[in-house]
Motif scaffolding. Structure first.
Motif, PDB file in Angstrom:
ATOM      1  N   SER A   1       2.533  -5.002  -9.553  1.00 10.57           N
ATOM      2  CA  SER A   1       0.887  -5.420  -9.526  1.00 10.57           C
ATOM      3  C   SER A   1       0.180  -4.109 -10.284  1.00 10.57           C
ATOM      4  CB  SER A   1       0.931  -5.443  -7.558  1.00 10.57           C
ATOM      5  OG  SER A   1       1.930  -6.459  -7.624  1.00 10.57           O
TER       6      SER A   1
ATOM      7  N   TYR B   1       1.645  -9.669  -4.454  1.00 10.96           N
ATOM      8  CA  TYR B   1       0.948  -9.228  -4.995  1.00 10.96           C
ATOM      9  C   TYR B   1       1.437  -8.246  -3.944  1.00 10.96           C
ATOM     10  CZ  TYR B   1      -3.177  -7.035  -6.452  1.00 10.96           C
ATOM     11  OH  TYR B   1      -4.274  -5.731  -6.436  1.00 10.96           O
ATOM     12  N   GLY B   2       2.126  -6.839  -4.414  1.00  8.69           N
ATOM     13  CA  GLY B   2       1.520  -5.471  -3.959  1.00  8.69           C
ATOM     14  C   GLY B   2       2.611  -5.766  -3.584  1.00  8.69           C
ATOM     15  N   VAL B   3       3.656  -6.256  -3.565  1.00  6.57           N
ATOM     16  CA  VAL B   3       5.332  -6.060  -2.155  1.00  6.57           C
ATOM     17  C   VAL B   3       5.969  -5.106  -2.912  1.00  6.57           C
ATOM     18  CG1 VAL B   3       7.982  -7.377  -2.544  1.00  6.57           C
ATOM     19  CG2 VAL B   3       5.328  -8.874  -1.877  1.00  6.57           C
TER      20      VAL B   3
ATOM     21  N   ARG C   1       5.333  -1.735  -2.399  1.00  2.65           N
ATOM     22  CA  ARG C   1       4.269  -1.688  -0.497  1.00  2.65           C
ATOM     23  C   ARG C   1       3.059  -1.136  -0.196  1.00  2.65           C
ATOM     24  NH1 ARG C   1       9.590  -0.160   1.582  1.00  2.65           N
ATOM     25  NH2 ARG C   1      10.805  -0.039   0.072  1.00  2.65           N
ATOM     26  N   HIS C   2       2.674  -3.104  -0.899  1.00  2.00           N
ATOM     27  CA  HIS C   2       1.377  -2.871  -0.023  1.00  2.00           C
ATOM     28  C   HIS C   2       0.141  -1.689   0.114  1.00  2.00           C
ATOM     29  CE1 HIS C   2       2.446  -7.041  -0.138  1.00  2.00           C
ATOM     30  NE2 HIS C   2       3.100  -7.181   0.634  1.00  2.00           N
TER      31      HIS C   2
ATOM     32  N   SER D   1      -2.384   1.426  -0.679  1.00  2.00           N
ATOM     33  CA  SER D   1      -4.093   1.151   0.223  1.00  2.00           C
ATOM     34  C   SER D   1      -4.707   1.987  -0.957  1.00  2.00           C
ATOM     35  CB  SER D   1      -4.515   1.960   1.093  1.00  2.00           C
ATOM     36  OG  SER D   1      -4.308   0.929   2.479  1.00  2.00           O
TER      37      SER D   1
ATOM     38  N   ARG E   1      -5.818  -2.602   1.063  1.00  2.00           N
ATOM     39  CA  ARG E   1      -4.008  -2.548   0.458  1.00  2.00           C
ATOM     40  C   ARG E   1      -3.923  -3.583  -0.325  1.00  2.00           C
ATOM     41  NH1 ARG E   1      -1.093  -5.630   4.709  1.00  2.00           N
ATOM     42  NH2 ARG E   1      -2.900  -7.214   5.007  1.00  2.00           N
ATOM     43  N   THR E   2      -2.519  -3.263  -1.463  1.00  2.00           N
ATOM     44  CA  THR E   2      -2.874  -4.597  -1.891  1.00  2.00           C
ATOM     45  C   THR E   2      -1.747  -4.987  -1.295  1.00  2.00           C
ATOM     46  OG1 THR E   2      -2.312  -1.985  -3.758  1.00  2.00           O
ATOM     47  CG2 THR E   2      -1.691  -4.150  -4.614  1.00  2.00           C
ATOM     48  N   HIS E   3      -2.963  -6.520  -1.098  1.00  2.00           N
ATOM     49  CA  HIS E   3      -1.862  -7.718  -0.759  1.00  2.00           C
ATOM     50  C   HIS E   3      -3.033  -8.511  -0.978  1.00  2.00           C
ATOM     51  CE1 HIS E   3      -0.822 -10.402   2.611  1.00  2.00           C
ATOM     52  NE2 HIS E   3       0.106  -9.414   2.873  1.00  2.00           N
TER      53      HIS E   3
ATOM     54  N   ASP F   1      -6.178  -9.483   1.080  1.00  2.00           N
ATOM     55  CA  ASP F   1      -6.893  -8.270   1.286  1.00  2.00           C
ATOM     56  C   ASP F   1      -8.015  -8.517  -0.173  1.00  2.00           C
ATOM     57  OD1 ASP F   1      -5.486  -7.315   3.650  1.00  2.00           O
ATOM     58  OD2 ASP F   1      -6.100  -5.307   3.057  1.00  2.00           O
TER      59      ASP F   1
END
Length: 455
Positions: A168, A199-201, A204-205, A207, A216-218, A221
Motif C-alpha cells: 500500500s 488497502y493498508g492491510v 496494519r492500517h 495512521s 488511517r491507511t484504510h 478513511d
C-alpha cells in the motif's frame, strides 16, 4: 554567438492492459520528461520506443508480442516493460534485438534502460514537467493508484506472481497526489489497485498525518478524505472506486455516496455466483449475504451503480452452475456487467483442474450471459428517461450545417472506457470538454443514454 539548445531525445510509448498499467506508463513518462526527454507521436520520430505489456491472459500476451513486433519493425530500438517482463526468454526468442526488458512497476530499471539507450539532454529549456506529471488520459479525469500487488491467490490469476503481494502507498502521499491532480484540472478521480478494499492491510492500517489530523491507511478513511477534496474551481469532484472486494467494511462507504462525497458507483469483481465454482476459483463464496448487502446498499443509496465482471466456462462449471449465475444476476440486477470466457494462463493453478469446459459451450454460455445482462441494462436505462442527471463532457463534435454540436458525456453511473455514454444533442457553444452539466434524458438503448443539456 547564440548558444545552440541541445535537442531532447524523443520517447515513443505503447501502453497496453489495464488502468493500473496506464498509471505505470504515466509515472515512467513523467520521470523521463523530468530527465530531459520529449515525447514522440509516432515510431519514426522516436529515439527509443517503450512497450508496456500486459500478461494477464494468453490473448493479452499475443497482443503484447504483436505490439513489440510493430515497434521493432517501425523503429527497431525497443525497450519492453510491464507484466510480460517476467517472460524475457519468450520475448527475446521472437525479438532478439530488444534493447532491454524489465518487469511490472520497475520504474527505476525502465528509466535506467532508456538512459543507456539514449542518454538524456539536460537544460533549463527542456527540464519542464506539467503540474501533476504527464498524463495519458484526458485532462479532466485521472487514475489514482493506491497500492501495488495482491494477497489473494485466485486459481485463474497470476497477478501476484507478476506484481507481488499487496504493497500500500502511504495515505498522505495518495491524498497529496489526488490534491495535485485536482489542482491541475482533474474533475474525476478513479481509485484503482488490485484490491482496493485491502488497502493498508500490509501496514496494519497505520495512521499518517494529513492536514493536522491522524488518518488511517484504510479504504474508508481514504474515501472520506478524498470526498473532502475540491476541484480547481471549488466543485465536488467525482471519486469513483474500482476493484472493490465486498468485505464488510465496504458497507461504511455507502453513506458517503448517499451524502454526495463519493460517486455512487462500486466496481466489484464477483467473477461468479455458484458456490462450487467460487470454491474452485478460490474466491469468497457467500453469495447469499452479498445479495442481501446489495439490497441494503440500495436502500441507503438508491442511485448506486454496481458493475462487475464474470468468468464463464471455468473448469468444472456445470450447466447447473451457470444457470445459478444467471438466476443470481436476475436477483442482483447489477447495472453494468462484463463477461470473459475462461482462458488458461501459464502459471495459473486453474490449468490443472479437471473437467475443462469445451470451447463451444463457453461460447454458448458467453452469449447467454451477455443477452441476460444486456436486457437488465436496457431496463435500468429505460427507467432513467425523463430524469435529470449530472454528466461530465468527454468529447464535443464539430458543428453540423445548422451550427448544432453533439457531445459524448458520462453520468456518474459510467466509468470511462468500460461503461456506457450519455450522447447529447444541440450542445451550447459555452460548454467545453471536462465541464459538468445537468442533462435531461430523452431516450436509451441497451448501453447508452441520449439527452440534452438543461437550460
Amino acid at each position: 554567438m547564440v548558444k545552440q539548445i541541445e535537442q531532447a531525445p524523443k520517447i515513443g510509448m505503447v501502453s497496453l492492459g489495464c488502468p493500473k498499467a496506464l498509471v505505470d506508463s504515466e509515472r515512467i513518462l513523467t520521470k523521463l520528461r523530468s530527465d530531459g526527454y520529449s515525447l514522440s507521436a509516432d515510431y519514426a520520430g522516436a529515439d527509443v520506443v517503450l512497450v508496456n505489456t500486459c500478461g494477464f491472459l494468453d490473448s493479452a500476451k499475443e497482443e503484447s508480442l504483436d505490439a513489440i513486433g510493430d515497434a521493432m519493425a517501425e523503429n527497431g530500438r525497443v525497450i519492453v516493460t510491464g507484466c510480460m517482463g517476467n517472460e524475457a526468454d519468450l520475448i527475446r526468442s521472437k525479438y532478439p534485438d530488444i534493447l532491454a526488458i524489465t518487469g511490472a512497476a520497475q520504474y527505476e530499471d525502465v528509466v535506467n534502460a532508456v538512459h543507456d539507450a539514449a542518454p538524456p539532454a539536460r537544460g533549463a529549456f527542456i527540464d519542464l514537467v506539467p503540474e501533476g506529471g504527464l498524463k495519458l488520459t484526458p485532462r479532466h479525469y485521472s487514475y489514482l493508484k493506491i497500492s501495488e500487488g495482491c494477497n489473494h491467490r485466485c486459481a485463474f490469476c497470476i497477478i501476484p506472481s507478476l506484481r507481488g503481494d499487496l504493497v500500500s502507498r502511504r495515505i498522505d502521499a495518495v491524498l497529496r497526489e489526488g490534491e495535485k491532480l485536482l489542482a491541475a484540472g482533474t474533475k474525476e478521480l478513479l481509485v484503482i489497485s488490485q484490491d482496493t478494499s485491502a488497502y493498508g492491510v500490509d501496514v496494519r492500517h497505520e495512521s499518517r498525518q494529513w492536514k493536522g489530523q491522524d488518518v488511517r491507511t484504510h479504504m474508508t478513511d481514504l474515501a472520506a478524505q478524498l470526498g473532502q477534496l475540491r476541484t480547481i474551481d471549488g466543485q465536488q469532484p467525482w471519486v469513483r472506486l474500482h476493484y472493490v472486494y465486498p468485505y464488510p467494511h465496504v458497507d461504511h462507504v455507502i453513506p458517503l455516496m448517499a451524502d454526495g462525497l463519493l460517486t455512487p458507483y462500486l466496481d466489484i469483481p464477483f467473477q461468479h455466483a455458484a458456490p462450487s465454482v467460487l470454491k474452485l476459483m478460490k474466491r469468497p463464496a457467500n453469495e447469499a449475504k452479498v445479495l442481501q448487502r446489495i439490497h441494503n446498499w440500495r436502500d441507503i443509496c438508491p442511485d448506486i451503480t454496481i458493475r462487475s465482471t464474470f468468468v464463464v466456462g471455468f473448469p468444472g462449471e456445470t450447466e447447473e452452475d451457470f444457470q445459478y449465475l444467471l438466476d443470481w444476476l436476475d436477483e442482483a440486477q447489477l447495472d453494468r456487467v462484463g463477461a470473459f470466457r475462461f482462458e488458461p494462463v501459464e502459471g495459473a493453478a486453474a490449468n490443472a483442474l479437471p473437467n475443462p469446459v469445451p470451447e463451444e459451450v463457453k461460447e454458448e454460455r458467453y452469449a447467454r450471459i451477455m443477452e441476460k445482462t444486456a436486457a437488465i441494462s436496457a431496463a435500468k436505462l429505460q427507467a432513467k428517461i425523463g430524469r435529470t442527471l449530472q454528466v461530465i463532457i468527454d468529447d464535443i463534435g464539430d458543428a453540423d450545417e445548422d451550427g448544432m454540436r453533439g457531445a459524448t458525456a458520462r453520468s456518474q453511473a459510467d466509468a470511462p472506457e468500460i461503461d456506457g455514454n450519455v450522447l447529447l444533442r444541440d450542445v451550447p457553444d459555452h460548454v467545453k470538454i471536462g465541464d459538468f452539466a445537468m442533462v435531461e434524458i430523452e431516450d436509451a438503448d441497451e448501453h447508452d443514454l441520449y439527452g440534452v443539456i438543461e437550460g
